[in-house]
Design an enzyme around this catalytic site. Sequence first.
Site, short mmCIF file in Angstrom:
data_model
loop_
_atom_site.label_atom_id
_atom_site.label_comp_id
_atom_site.label_asym_id
_atom_site.label_seq_id
_atom_site.Cartn_x
_atom_site.Cartn_y
_atom_site.Cartn_z
N VAL A 157 0.91 -1.15 0.00
CA VAL A 157 0.00 0.00 0.00
C VAL A 157 0.95 1.20 0.00
O VAL A 157 1.58 1.49 1.00
CB VAL A 157 -0.92 0.01 1.23
CG1 VAL A 157 -1.69 1.32 1.31
CG2 VAL A 157 -1.88 -1.17 1.20
N PRO A 158 1.11 1.85 -1.15
CA PRO A 158 2.20 2.81 -1.34
C PRO A 158 1.94 4.18 -0.69
O PRO A 158 1.76 5.19 -1.37
CB PRO A 158 2.31 2.92 -2.86
CG PRO A 158 0.91 2.67 -3.34
CD PRO A 158 0.35 1.64 -2.39
N CYS A 159 1.97 4.20 0.63
CA CYS A 159 1.72 5.44 1.37
C CYS A 159 2.76 6.50 1.03
O CYS A 159 2.49 7.69 1.20
CB CYS A 159 1.66 5.16 2.86
SG CYS A 159 3.06 4.25 3.53
N HIS A 160 3.91 6.09 0.53
CA HIS A 160 4.94 7.07 0.14
C HIS A 160 4.48 7.94 -1.03
O HIS A 160 5.04 9.00 -1.26
CB HIS A 160 6.26 6.37 -0.19
CG HIS A 160 6.21 5.46 -1.37
ND1 HIS A 160 5.66 4.19 -1.31
CD2 HIS A 160 6.62 5.64 -2.65
CE1 HIS A 160 5.76 3.63 -2.50
NE2 HIS A 160 6.33 4.49 -3.33
N ARG A 161 3.46 7.52 -1.75
CA ARG A 161 2.95 8.29 -2.90
C ARG A 161 1.92 9.33 -2.49
O ARG A 161 1.34 10.00 -3.34
CB ARG A 161 2.34 7.34 -3.93
CG ARG A 161 3.36 6.42 -4.55
CD ARG A 161 2.75 5.50 -5.58
NE ARG A 161 3.73 4.52 -6.01
CZ ARG A 161 3.43 3.28 -6.37
NH1 ARG A 161 2.17 2.87 -6.40
NH2 ARG A 161 4.39 2.45 -6.71
#
Length: 185
Positions: free
Chosen positions: A142-146
């Site tokens: 889950v690409p929370c860095h995006r």
Amino acid sequence: MATPLGGLAFNVFPTAIGHCALVWREPGVVVGSTLPHDSPQATRDAVATSYPSAREAAPDAPIATAVGEVVALLETGGGDLSGIALDLAAVPEFDRRVYEVVRTVPAGATLTYGEVAARLGAPGAAQAVGQALGRNPFPPIVPCHRVLAAGRQVGGFSAPGGRRTKLRMLEAEGVHLEHPTLFDV
């Protein structure tokens, strides 16, 4: 090696920016993961904190594929994490909805916390979106860095290395938010 009977298994693996881990309960279904740490032991310690009953094991085929996709993401910004099965049983409903939206953000793209909230139909919930992403048990799947703060600012990041780790992950995907300074060259 099979998953310990009725228990959790994890695998630590190196990436271009540190050591990560995937944690699973049944073949091919991830229950948690870690962002990069400086060493395999630091990664094991992080897993032990969140999943104290997990035992280190060789990954089954679907988990090995997931490992490869995470490595590709952190090395080249590639990798297709959308097919990795996640066990969302313990995830609150709002967080689950946030993670569903964030998983649709492709590599090389970003949204703000407010944009995620708007896509959820809750335009005033940017702070709640940030809190849900702070609890994300599946980074970088889950690409929370995006997800960025308003004005495309980096915002906070709870991973080891904080903002610098978030920037490195985004830069691997071709997103450059800060220009290098003399000290970065």
